[in-house]
Design a protein around this motif. Structure first.
Motif, PDB file in Angstrom:
ATOM      1  N   ARG A   1     -13.172  49.290  47.518  1.00 31.14           N
ATOM      2  CA  ARG A   1     -14.246  50.458  47.211  1.00 31.14           C
ATOM      3  C   ARG A   1     -13.609  51.520  46.077  1.00 31.14           C
ATOM      4  NH1 ARG A   1     -18.213  51.779  50.179  1.00 31.14           N
ATOM      5  NH2 ARG A   1     -17.777  50.046  51.631  1.00 31.14           N
ATOM      6  N   HIS A   2     -14.493  51.777  45.353  1.00 31.90           N
ATOM      7  CA  HIS A   2     -13.890  52.711  44.354  1.00 31.90           C
ATOM      8  C   HIS A   2     -14.042  54.184  44.806  1.00 31.90           C
ATOM      9  CE1 HIS A   2     -14.156  49.502  41.751  1.00 31.90           C
ATOM     10  NE2 HIS A   2     -15.046  48.917  41.932  1.00 31.90           N
ATOM     11  N   SER A   3     -14.813  54.698  45.674  1.00 34.30           N
ATOM     12  CA  SER A   3     -14.777  56.092  46.140  1.00 34.30           C
ATOM     13  C   SER A   3     -14.929  55.934  47.729  1.00 34.30           C
ATOM     14  CB  SER A   3     -15.923  56.811  45.118  1.00 34.30           C
ATOM     15  OG  SER A   3     -17.244  56.299  45.888  1.00 34.30           O
ATOM     16  N   ASN A   4     -14.564  57.252  48.149  1.00 35.94           N
ATOM     17  CA  ASN A   4     -14.702  57.471  49.543  1.00 35.94           C
ATOM     18  C   ASN A   4     -16.063  58.142  49.771  1.00 35.94           C
ATOM     19  OD1 ASN A   4     -14.969  58.811  52.094  1.00 35.94           O
ATOM     20  ND2 ASN A   4     -12.538  59.677  52.126  1.00 35.94           N
ATOM     21  N   PRO A   5     -17.115  57.497  50.728  1.00 35.14           N
ATOM     22  CA  PRO A   5     -18.468  57.787  50.895  1.00 35.14           C
ATOM     23  C   PRO A   5     -18.455  59.169  51.306  1.00 35.14           C
ATOM     24  CG  PRO A   5     -18.118  55.555  51.700  1.00 35.14           C
ATOM     25  CD  PRO A   5     -16.843  56.166  51.219  1.00 35.14           C
ATOM     26  N   VAL A   6     -17.591  59.795  51.798  1.00 35.29           N
ATOM     27  CA  VAL A   6     -17.524  61.268  52.125  1.00 35.29           C
ATOM     28  C   VAL A   6     -17.872  62.176  51.190  1.00 35.29           C
ATOM     29  CG1 VAL A   6     -16.332  62.972  53.751  1.00 35.29           C
ATOM     30  CG2 VAL A   6     -16.475  60.908  54.501  1.00 35.29           C
ATOM     31  N   ASP A   7     -17.204  61.769  49.913  1.00 32.37           N
ATOM     32  CA  ASP A   7     -17.230  62.499  48.779  1.00 32.37           C
ATOM     33  C   ASP A   7     -18.601  62.624  48.451  1.00 32.37           C
ATOM     34  OD1 ASP A   7     -14.355  62.564  48.645  1.00 32.37           O
ATOM     35  OD2 ASP A   7     -14.177  60.753  47.145  1.00 32.37           O
ATOM     36  N   MET A   8     -19.533  61.732  48.681  1.00 31.53           N
ATOM     37  CA  MET A   8     -20.965  61.841  48.208  1.00 31.53           C
ATOM     38  C   MET A   8     -21.369  62.797  49.011  1.00 31.53           C
ATOM     39  SD  MET A   8     -23.652  61.242  46.550  1.00 31.53           S
ATOM     40  CE  MET A   8     -23.120  60.013  45.507  1.00 31.53           C
ATOM     41  N   ILE A   9     -21.274  62.753  50.447  1.00 37.28           N
ATOM     42  CA  ILE A   9     -21.611  64.053  51.483  1.00 37.28           C
ATOM     43  C   ILE A   9     -21.167  65.268  50.847  1.00 37.28           C
ATOM     44  CG2 ILE A   9     -21.817  64.831  53.666  1.00 37.28           C
ATOM     45  CD1 ILE A   9     -22.816  61.884  53.333  1.00 37.28           C
ATOM     46  N   GLU A  10     -19.986  65.364  50.330  1.00 36.28           N
ATOM     47  CA  GLU A  10     -19.606  66.654  49.851  1.00 36.28           C
ATOM     48  C   GLU A  10     -20.514  67.228  48.537  1.00 36.28           C
ATOM     49  OE1 GLU A  10     -15.522  68.970  48.456  1.00 36.28           O
ATOM     50  OE2 GLU A  10     -15.368  67.081  49.375  1.00 36.28           O
ATOM     51  N   PHE A  11     -20.683  66.256  47.925  1.00 38.48           N
ATOM     52  CA  PHE A  11     -21.412  66.511  46.540  1.00 38.48           C
ATOM     53  C   PHE A  11     -22.867  66.983  46.984  1.00 38.48           C
ATOM     54  CE2 PHE A  11     -24.576  65.005  43.534  1.00 38.48           C
ATOM     55  CZ  PHE A  11     -24.170  65.680  42.185  1.00 38.48           C
ATOM     56  N   VAL A  12     -23.700  66.248  47.995  1.00 36.19           N
ATOM     57  CA  VAL A  12     -24.885  66.616  48.471  1.00 36.19           C
ATOM     58  C   VAL A  12     -24.873  67.968  48.985  1.00 36.19           C
ATOM     59  CG1 VAL A  12     -26.728  66.080  49.779  1.00 36.19           C
ATOM     60  CG2 VAL A  12     -25.822  64.113  48.380  1.00 36.19           C
ATOM     61  N   ALA A  13     -23.895  68.087  49.803  1.00 35.58           N
ATOM     62  CA  ALA A  13     -23.783  69.346  50.486  1.00 35.58           C
ATOM     63  C   ALA A  13     -23.572  70.657  49.498  1.00 35.58           C
ATOM     64  CB  ALA A  13     -22.635  69.383  51.622  1.00 35.58           C
ATOM     65  N   ALA A  14     -22.664  70.426  48.543  1.00 39.02           N
ATOM     66  CA  ALA A  14     -22.411  71.324  47.545  1.00 39.02           C
ATOM     67  C   ALA A  14     -23.654  71.770  46.598  1.00 39.02           C
ATOM     68  CB  ALA A  14     -21.146  70.972  46.880  1.00 39.02           C
ATOM     69  N   SER A  15     -24.414  70.655  46.284  1.00 45.44           N
ATOM     70  CA  SER A  15     -25.650  70.787  45.645  1.00 45.44           C
ATOM     71  C   SER A  15     -26.909  71.466  46.235  1.00 45.44           C
ATOM     72  CB  SER A  15     -26.189  69.183  45.091  1.00 45.44           C
ATOM     73  OG  SER A  15     -25.258  68.741  44.461  1.00 45.44           O
ATOM     74  N   ASN A  16     -26.740  71.586  47.532  1.00 44.12           N
ATOM     75  CA  ASN A  16     -27.857  72.069  48.262  1.00 44.12           C
ATOM     76  C   ASN A  16     -27.138  73.587  48.917  1.00 44.12           C
ATOM     77  OD1 ASN A  16     -30.145  70.540  48.661  1.00 44.12           O
ATOM     78  ND2 ASN A  16     -28.237  68.757  49.122  1.00 44.12           N
ATOM     79  N   ASP A  17     -26.146  73.894  48.482  1.00 45.40           N
ATOM     80  CA  ASP A  17     -25.430  75.043  48.833  1.00 45.40           C
ATOM     81  C   ASP A  17     -25.318  75.102  50.446  1.00 45.40           C
ATOM     82  OD1 ASP A  17     -25.235  76.364  46.321  1.00 45.40           O
ATOM     83  OD2 ASP A  17     -27.363  77.152  46.248  1.00 45.40           O
TER      84      ASP A  17
END
Length: 166
Positions: free
Chosen positions: A10-26
């Motif tokens: 696995r190249h990344s932690n899937p929780v990182d994507m959640i953090e990205f989506v959360a930050a993108s949506n403020d």
């Protein structure tokens, strides 16, 4: 050939994507560890406490959404009946009574076996489904816990749709 012998990196932690989506949506969130992120999301009926967890052993991204309804011991049996009715109608995910805290939660997982990475859209749909399910049935849980209504009456009350205008 045993499929469980294949190993994927696995190249990344899937929780990182959640953090990205959360930050993108403020959205306000708290990263409580490498494999977990929590946030509070405002709904129509209540605020939902949402937690995403990466479950590495089964390669699944798990979402749990809880609402602030503490189930007293004397209402547990009727809540369990309501859970049975509600879960029979929910297509993806399920509701559960978290016995440890006496809190009702909605749970669902996204399988990411073989090194699959979640997309923004998958994360948004996972969260949206959880919140839509919670919003659809929150009042039924309120009716059973706080009003003493039986499970069948509560589910009937929330499934009643009005048509037209008065």
């Amino acid at each position: 050939m045993n499929l469980s012998n294949f190993e994927f990196e696995r190249h990344s932690n899937p929780v990182d994507m959640i953090e990205f989506v959360a930050a993108s949506n403020d959205w306000t969130f708290e990263r409580s560890g490498e494999h977990e992120i929590a946030m509070t999301v405002e709904g129509h009926w209540t605020d939902y406490h949402v937690s995403f967890s990466w479950m590495e052993d089964c390669e699944a991204l798990h979402i749990a959404s809880a609402f602030d309804i503490k189930v007293p011991d004397m209402r547990v049996t009727e809540v369990m009946k309501l859970l049975s009715h509600v879960n029979g109608q929910v297509l993806m995910g399920h509701f559960d009574l978290w016995q440890q805290e006496h809190v009702i939660i909605f749970r669902q997982s996204l399988l990411l076996a073989g090194g699959a990475e979640p997309t923004n859209r998958q994360v948004e749909v996972l969260l949206s489904n959880a919140l839509d399910s919670c919003e659809a049935y929150f009042q039924a849980f309120q009716f059973v816990v706080w009003s003493g209504m039986d499970a069948k009456s509560a589910i009937t009350a929330v499934m009643f749709e009005t048509r037209g205008e008065a």
